[in-house]
Write an enzyme that holds these catalytic residues in place. Structure first.
Site, PDB file in Angstrom:
ATOM      1  N   ASN A 197      -4.174   1.985 -14.004  1.00 62.00           N
ATOM      2  CA  ASN A 197      -3.338   0.953 -13.403  1.00 62.00           C
ATOM      3  C   ASN A 197      -1.901   1.453 -13.389  1.00 62.00           C
ATOM      4  OD1 ASN A 197      -2.614  -1.685 -12.420  1.00 62.00           O
ATOM      5  ND2 ASN A 197      -1.801  -2.136 -14.462  1.00 62.00           N
ATOM      6  N   GLY A 229       0.779  -1.237   0.000  1.00 57.51           N
ATOM      7  CA  GLY A 229       0.000   0.000   0.000  1.00 57.51           C
ATOM      8  C   GLY A 229       0.807   1.281   0.000  1.00 57.51           C
ATOM      9  N   ILE A 257      -6.932  -9.962 -12.195  1.00 60.13           N
ATOM     10  CA  ILE A 257      -7.309  -9.312 -13.457  1.00 60.13           C
ATOM     11  C   ILE A 257      -8.754  -8.853 -13.331  1.00 60.13           C
ATOM     12  CG2 ILE A 257      -7.762  -9.748 -15.911  1.00 60.13           C
ATOM     13  CD1 ILE A 257      -5.315 -11.665 -15.797  1.00 60.13           C
ATOM     14  N   LEU A 258      -8.999  -7.605 -13.688  1.00 57.03           N
ATOM     15  CA  LEU A 258     -10.355  -7.066 -13.552  1.00 57.03           C
ATOM     16  C   LEU A 258     -11.178  -7.417 -14.789  1.00 57.03           C
ATOM     17  CD1 LEU A 258      -9.257  -3.670 -12.047  1.00 57.03           C
ATOM     18  CD2 LEU A 258     -10.569  -5.451 -10.856  1.00 57.03           C
ATOM     19  N   ASN A 288       1.604   3.118  -2.539  1.00 57.44           N
ATOM     20  CA  ASN A 288       0.950   4.098  -3.423  1.00 57.44           C
ATOM     21  C   ASN A 288      -0.270   4.705  -2.748  1.00 57.44           C
ATOM     22  OD1 ASN A 288       2.235   4.343  -6.222  1.00 57.44           O
ATOM     23  ND2 ASN A 288       2.285   2.126  -5.864  1.00 57.44           N
ATOM     24  N   HIS A 344       1.942   0.034 -13.266  1.00 60.37           N
ATOM     25  CA  HIS A 344       2.673  -1.216 -13.502  1.00 60.37           C
ATOM     26  C   HIS A 344       4.175  -0.941 -13.432  1.00 60.37           C
ATOM     27  CE1 HIS A 344       3.021  -5.317 -14.985  1.00 60.37           C
ATOM     28  NE2 HIS A 344       4.027  -4.898 -15.724  1.00 60.37           N
TER      29      HIS A 344
HETATM   30  C1  GRF Z   1       3.667  -1.397  -7.514  1.00 60.34           C
HETATM   31  O1  GRF Z   1       4.996  -1.654  -7.836  1.00 60.34           O
HETATM   32  C2  GRF Z   1       2.795  -1.367  -8.726  1.00 60.34           C
HETATM   33  O2  GRF Z   1       3.453  -0.940  -9.868  1.00 60.34           O
HETATM   34  C3  GRF Z   1       2.410  -2.824  -8.865  1.00 60.34           C
HETATM   35  O3  GRF Z   1       2.231  -3.274  -7.561  1.00 60.34           O
HETATM   36  C4  GRF Z   1       3.043  -2.507  -6.680  1.00 60.34           C
HETATM   37  C5  GRF Z   1       2.184  -1.959  -5.572  1.00 60.34           C
HETATM   38  O4  GRF Z   1       2.962  -1.359  -4.596  1.00 60.34           O
HETATM   39  N1  GRF Z   1       1.238  -2.975  -9.702  1.00 60.34           N
HETATM   40  P1  GRF Z   1       2.326  -0.742  -3.276  1.00 60.34           P
HETATM   41  O5  GRF Z   1       1.487  -1.827  -2.628  1.00 60.34           O
HETATM   42  O6  GRF Z   1       1.516   0.444  -3.663  1.00 60.34           O
HETATM   43  O7  GRF Z   1       3.504  -0.390  -2.443  1.00 60.34           O
END
Ligand code: GRF
Length: 199
Positions: free
Chosen positions: A103, A14, A88-89, A16, A105
């Protein structure tokens, strides 16, 4: 409060989610399929509205995604941010949030798309530059229109953890920018800038 009402989907630690929260984004809903994950713990700790959609509670992935999209619509989110959601959504989500679901990535798409091991695959492949991508979610996995990318050099002594850490620093920079960009495209008024310190 202005700015988009965000629904953040996460199955992981989490970072992000925390980053968006600390930058003052309006997090209306957090959804997870892993109630024990770091993102879910953060949502509880901050009193954010948390929806739990573990696969075992549903007879199929279709039923799970119907419940998820129904909940996000009911709660009333403007933009869905898929930040480390490990499923996958399906159509119930891609239809309901067409053009307003992002998304993030951890690679420069279209390289190393699909799956949760993009950083490891980039290292194995021996690329000298990788990075992260924010794109719109469509039915084609990791292949929707790209909004923003950031490049990250691969250093000689990198392992997956070190490289992922530097990629995540870029994720924390471009995901908010991509949300602002999409919100402007959707005709929303700009968000007031407010930073909250998370301890
Ligand atoms: C990120 O590296 C994102 O690109 C990928 O999953 C990870 C999530 O990281 N899809 P966090 O849980 O937000 O730290």
């Amino acid at each position: 409060m202005t700015g988009p009402r965000l629904g953040v989907l996460s199955s992981g630690k989490g970072s992000n989610l925390r980053n968006l929260f600390s930058r003052g984004y309006r997090i209306t809903a957090v959804a997870t399929n892993r109630p024990g994950c770091g993102a879910a713990a953060f949502a509880r700790q901050q009193g954010l509205q948390l929806g739990e959609f573990s696969q075992r509670r549903f007879p199929s992935s279709l039923a799970r995604d119907e419940a998820l999209s129904g909940w996000l619509l009911e709660v009333g989110v403007d933009i869905v941010v898929n930040a480390g959601y490990d499923r996958i959504l399906g159509e119930p989500m891609t239809k309901a949030f067409a053009g307003r679901m992002l998304n993030i990535h951890p690679s420069l798409l279209p390289s190393f798309g699909g799956g949760m091991d993009a950083v490891e695959r980039a290292l194995e492949h021996g690329v000298k530059v990788t990075g992260c991508t924010v794109h719109l979610v469509t039915d084609a996995v990791d292949a929707g229109p790209i909004l923003l990318q950031a490049a990250v050099p691969v250093l000689p002594d990198d392992d997956a953890q070190r490289l992922h850490q530097r990629i995540q620093a870029e994720e924390h920079r471009i995901l908010p920018q991509a949300i602002d960009l999409l919100w402007a495209r959707l005709g929303g008024s700009p968000r007031p800038v407010k930073e909250t310190t998370v301890v």
